[in-house]
Design a protein around this motif. Structure first.
Motif, short mmCIF file in Angstrom:
data_model
loop_
_atom_site.label_atom_id
_atom_site.label_comp_id
_atom_site.label_asym_id
_atom_site.label_seq_id
_atom_site.Cartn_x
_atom_site.Cartn_y
_atom_site.Cartn_z
N TYR A 91 -5.72 -8.04 -3.05
CA TYR A 91 -6.60 -7.79 -1.91
C TYR A 91 -7.46 -6.56 -2.15
N THR A 115 -9.32 -3.41 -0.50
CA THR A 115 -9.18 -2.56 0.69
C THR A 115 -10.14 -1.38 0.61
N ASP A 151 -0.59 -15.48 3.78
CA ASP A 151 -1.25 -14.64 2.77
C ASP A 151 -1.62 -15.42 1.52
N ALA A 163 -6.36 0.52 4.93
CA ALA A 163 -5.53 -0.58 5.40
C ALA A 163 -4.26 -0.07 6.08
N ILE A 202 -0.75 -5.76 -0.62
CA ILE A 202 -2.04 -5.75 -1.30
C ILE A 202 -2.06 -6.63 -2.54
N SER A 257 0.83 -1.20 0.00
CA SER A 257 0.00 0.00 0.00
C SER A 257 0.87 1.25 0.00
N ARG A 283 -7.66 -5.59 5.54
CA ARG A 283 -8.06 -5.97 4.18
C ARG A 283 -9.44 -6.61 4.21
N SER A 317 -2.52 -5.79 7.92
CA SER A 317 -3.17 -6.84 7.11
C SER A 317 -4.58 -7.14 7.59
N TYR A 335 -10.22 -10.90 -1.02
CA TYR A 335 -9.17 -11.12 -2.01
C TYR A 335 -9.70 -11.88 -3.23
#
Length: 426
Positions: free
Chosen positions: A335, A337, A293, A375, A236, A228, A381, A378, A384
């Motif tokens: 992701y 956000t 992730d 964000a 992200i 980000s 978020r 994490s 995804y």
């Protein structure tokens, strides 16, 4: 399977659920050592374990005692950490039980960023200039010595919690005031009162997914990360294998392997974060476990057909390890956000994404009425999208394009209230 083994996992959660699933699907007896009997439902692994042992996972003696008093005393074939926060405690208990695992000192260094930085410096691994501090005065002196901009972070947290990009003394003072009030992180682990002031490393970010034996890689892959905008460091998007800086890939992997050796991790899986700075690859941090992730659980599987969790269970059980690439494709995750703080109503453009060609799956992690924010870690978020393609460029482009189409809709009542408040203050 010829022989059923008894495999215990300490607090399966997030990426650690994939460990439990791999062992269960291999036909082993899966025991979960948990801080709460509600955790299988909370973390989503109901139906893929055989028994629970209740313990305080923040305490080595509690974990050891709970095992000793269980029906599995003397019966465990493996004890595996399934959360970062208990990895060093699990390593210590495994040593006491005579079971294979990451050496305790190595696990301790990988959990504590100051100890890791000291190890990199001692072994000449390219890293960041750093100072350990406790107060604003110490932080200001360290920042002045290192030179702005700097990064302020806790020493024993994860998921970019309370990590700050600092460009001035005023920003540093505000950040210090916040971070010293941050006392407890995930699963009620205490936040140490030592913090790091680090040199800000420029350049693109990558992670190296590794499996080593006797310090040499059996498998390696480089994942490109997108983060980000500053002042936050939230990841992200990930693309595996990396579509960029391919000519630097060998140097990135070499630096990651050297960092593992400095930490003391010579066997098993790891996830090493690296910045490709203007002076070459430099280490951000080392994690002695598969990447989270969705990198290991999804991207490695989609790209290469590799199940690194299965391989890790085999390593802990001293079984043959299979890390052969079954295919050569690519995968990415992007992701979703929020663009501002507010009350979540819905996502426009998210429905039906799973039916798009090239989409593996999508996930929405918030519900109507939840408070959401820009964000900052994490945890902020919202969801995804995972994609797969024949090339990294194809997978990345599709994931980012689809995520870019999604728009967060906030509750209208909140917008009306905000407008009324602004008018009242005018």
């Amino acid at each position: 399977m010829a022989t059923v083994k008894t495999v215990a996992f300490v607090e399966p959660s997030f990426y650690g659920v994939s460990f439990a699933r791999a062992a269960y699907e291999q036909g082993h007896r899966v025991i979960s050592i948990v801080s709460s009997l509600d955790n299988p439902q909370k973390y989503g692994y109901e139906g893929i374990y055989h028994d629970l042992i209740l313990a305080d996972i923040r305490d080595e003696e509690s974990i050891y005692g709970a095992i000793a008093q269980s029906p599995y005393a003397g019966q465990l074939d493996a004890l595996i950490p399934a959360t970062d926060y208990a990895s060093h405690l699990t390593a210590k208990v495994a040593e006491r039980l005579g079971l294979r695992g990451v050496p305790y000192e190595a696990a301790l260094r990988s959990r504590n960023k100051d100890l890791a930085r000291e190890a990199y410096a001692e072994h000449g691994v390219p890293s960041a200039k750093f100072r350990k501090v406790r107060t604003y005065e110490e932080a200001a002196a360290a920042a002045s010595e290192i030179g702005y901009p700097v990064v302020l972070k806790p020493t024993n947290c994860a998921s970019s919690q309370n990590v700050y990009f600092i460009a001035s003394e005023a920003e540093l003072q505000r950040a210090i005031e916040i971070i010293v009030e941050f006392k407890v992180t995930y699963m009620d682990f205490k936040v140490r009162e030592d913090y790091l002031i680090e040199e800000y490393l420029d350049g693109p970010e990558f992670s190296v997914e590794l499996f080593v034996r006797d310090g040499q890689p059996l498998f390696s892959a480089v994942t490109e990360k997108l983060t980000s905008p500053l002042p936050y460091f939230v990841e992200i998007a990930h693309t595996l294998p990396t579509p960029s800086y391919k000519e630097q890939e060998a140097a990135i992997i070499h630096t990651a392997v050297e960092a593992l050796r400095a930490i003391g991790i010579t066997n098993g899986p790891s996830h090493v974060e690296v910045k490709l700075s203007s002076t070459g690859p430099r280490i951000i941090e080392v994690n002695g476990r598969p990447g989270g992730d969705n990198i290991s659980s999804d991207l490695l599987v989609q790209a290469f057909g590799i199940d690194i969790f299965e391989a890790t269970v085999d390593y802990y059980l001293d079984n043959p390890i299979n890390l052969d690439k079954k295919q050569h494709r690519a995968a990415a995750i992007a992701y979703v956000t929020a663009d501002r703080d507010g009350i979540f109503e819905r996502l426009e453009g998210f429905d039906g994404i799973d039916q798009q060609e090239g989409v593996v799956r999508s996930h929405l992690g918030v519900a109507e009425g939840d408070a959401v924010s820009v964000a900052r870690s994490s945890d902020d978020r919202l969801g995804y999208i995972i994609t797969a393609g024949d090339t990294p460029e194809e997978a990345k482009e599709l994931a980012l394009e689809l995520a870019g189409r999604v728009r967060v809709v906030y509750r209208q009542q909140e917008a009306i209230a905000a407008q009324a408040q602004a008018q009242a203050q005018a």
